[in-house]
Write a protein that holds these residues in place. Sequence first.
Motif, short mmCIF file in Angstrom:
data_model
loop_
_atom_site.label_atom_id
_atom_site.label_comp_id
_atom_site.label_asym_id
_atom_site.label_seq_id
_atom_site.Cartn_x
_atom_site.Cartn_y
_atom_site.Cartn_z
N THR A 130 0.80 -1.22 0.00
CA THR A 130 0.00 0.00 0.00
C THR A 130 0.83 1.27 0.00
O THR A 130 0.33 2.32 -0.38
CB THR A 130 -0.95 0.04 1.22
OG1 THR A 130 -0.16 -0.02 2.41
CG2 THR A 130 -1.92 -1.13 1.18
N MET A 131 2.09 1.18 0.41
CA MET A 131 2.94 2.36 0.46
C MET A 131 4.25 2.12 -0.29
O MET A 131 4.79 1.02 -0.26
CB MET A 131 3.25 2.75 1.91
CG MET A 131 2.03 3.09 2.75
SD MET A 131 1.06 4.49 2.12
CE MET A 131 2.08 5.86 2.68
N TRP A 160 10.13 4.22 -5.20
CA TRP A 160 10.63 2.85 -5.09
C TRP A 160 9.66 2.02 -4.26
O TRP A 160 8.94 2.56 -3.42
CB TRP A 160 12.01 2.86 -4.43
CG TRP A 160 13.00 3.59 -5.28
CD1 TRP A 160 13.17 4.94 -5.36
CD2 TRP A 160 13.92 3.02 -6.21
NE1 TRP A 160 14.14 5.24 -6.28
CE2 TRP A 160 14.62 4.08 -6.81
CE3 TRP A 160 14.22 1.71 -6.58
CZ2 TRP A 160 15.60 3.86 -7.77
CZ3 TRP A 160 15.20 1.50 -7.53
CH2 TRP A 160 15.88 2.57 -8.10
N GLN A 161 9.69 0.71 -4.46
CA GLN A 161 8.79 -0.16 -3.69
C GLN A 161 9.11 -0.11 -2.20
O GLN A 161 8.21 -0.21 -1.37
CB GLN A 161 8.88 -1.61 -4.18
CG GLN A 161 8.20 -1.82 -5.49
CD GLN A 161 8.29 -3.26 -5.95
OE1 GLN A 161 9.00 -4.10 -5.37
NE2 GLN A 161 7.59 -3.57 -7.02
N TRP A 211 10.09 10.09 1.75
CA TRP A 211 8.81 10.02 2.44
C TRP A 211 7.97 8.92 1.81
O TRP A 211 8.21 8.51 0.68
CB TRP A 211 8.08 11.37 2.43
CG TRP A 211 7.55 11.80 1.08
CD1 TRP A 211 6.27 11.70 0.63
CD2 TRP A 211 8.29 12.38 0.02
NE1 TRP A 211 6.17 12.18 -0.64
CE2 TRP A 211 7.41 12.62 -1.05
CE3 TRP A 211 9.65 12.74 -0.16
CZ2 TRP A 211 7.81 13.18 -2.26
CZ3 TRP A 211 10.05 13.30 -1.36
CH2 TRP A 211 9.13 13.51 -2.39
N TRP A 212 7.00 8.43 2.56
CA TRP A 212 6.13 7.36 2.08
C TRP A 212 4.96 7.96 1.33
O TRP A 212 4.39 8.98 1.73
CB TRP A 212 5.64 6.51 3.25
CG TRP A 212 6.76 5.79 3.92
CD1 TRP A 212 7.34 6.10 5.12
CD2 TRP A 212 7.47 4.65 3.42
NE1 TRP A 212 8.36 5.22 5.39
CE2 TRP A 212 8.47 4.32 4.37
CE3 TRP A 212 7.37 3.88 2.26
CZ2 TRP A 212 9.35 3.26 4.19
CZ3 TRP A 212 8.24 2.82 2.08
CH2 TRP A 212 9.21 2.51 3.04
N VAL A 213 4.60 7.31 0.21
CA VAL A 213 3.45 7.73 -0.60
C VAL A 213 2.57 6.51 -0.86
O VAL A 213 3.07 5.37 -0.86
CB VAL A 213 3.88 8.34 -1.96
CG1 VAL A 213 4.70 9.61 -1.74
CG2 VAL A 213 4.65 7.34 -2.80
N GLN A 257 2.27 9.47 -7.94
CA GLN A 257 3.46 10.06 -8.54
C GLN A 257 3.59 11.49 -8.01
O GLN A 257 2.85 12.38 -8.42
CB GLN A 257 3.33 10.07 -10.06
CG GLN A 257 3.28 8.68 -10.64
CD GLN A 257 3.08 8.68 -12.15
OE1 GLN A 257 2.84 9.69 -12.77
NE2 GLN A 257 3.19 7.50 -12.73
N PRO A 258 4.50 11.72 -7.07
CA PRO A 258 4.61 13.04 -6.45
C PRO A 258 5.04 14.11 -7.45
O PRO A 258 5.76 13.83 -8.40
CB PRO A 258 5.68 12.85 -5.37
CG PRO A 258 6.42 11.61 -5.74
CD PRO A 258 5.50 10.77 -6.57
#
Length: 152
Positions: free
Chosen positions: A4-5, A76-77, A113-115, A120-121
């Motif tokens: 999920t992140m 990245w995963q 940071w986690w997304v 796509q930031p």
Amino acid sequence: MTQTMHLAELNVGRLIAPTDDPHVAEFMDNLDRINGLGKRMPGFVWMMEGSGEPGTGNTDVKLDGDPQFVANLTVWQDFDSLSTFVYQTLHKKFMDRRTAWFEVLGDKHFVMWWVPAGHQPTIDEAMDRLKHLQQNGETDHAFGWTFMTDKT
């Protein structure tokens, strides 16, 4: 299990010379090679793309209107995937030589940071995270290598 992140990272730097200057030619000549390596790595998810012109990477993304400020924004995963690429591939040889092509910045210039998976930031979002790190130090909202290695 669906992940999920994912881990986003922004790295900014200011070249010592314009992108077409011989002083940064070795760096510019290898951008596509190193970016291509990253895109083929296990765990790579997404990279902010530039103009698409060969040998330009993301150098057309100007920070604060300064053409010598360049940014690399990827997802990245997980932390281990990014760490493997950064420290255990050809990327490390170029990173170790960064002072040949980049000014030494006095403030933090790298943030993670986690997304949510699939996000796509934007460069604005990434710069906000970097600003948060600069103002508040490492938190769950914005952090660097030390924060993650302390948790593993």
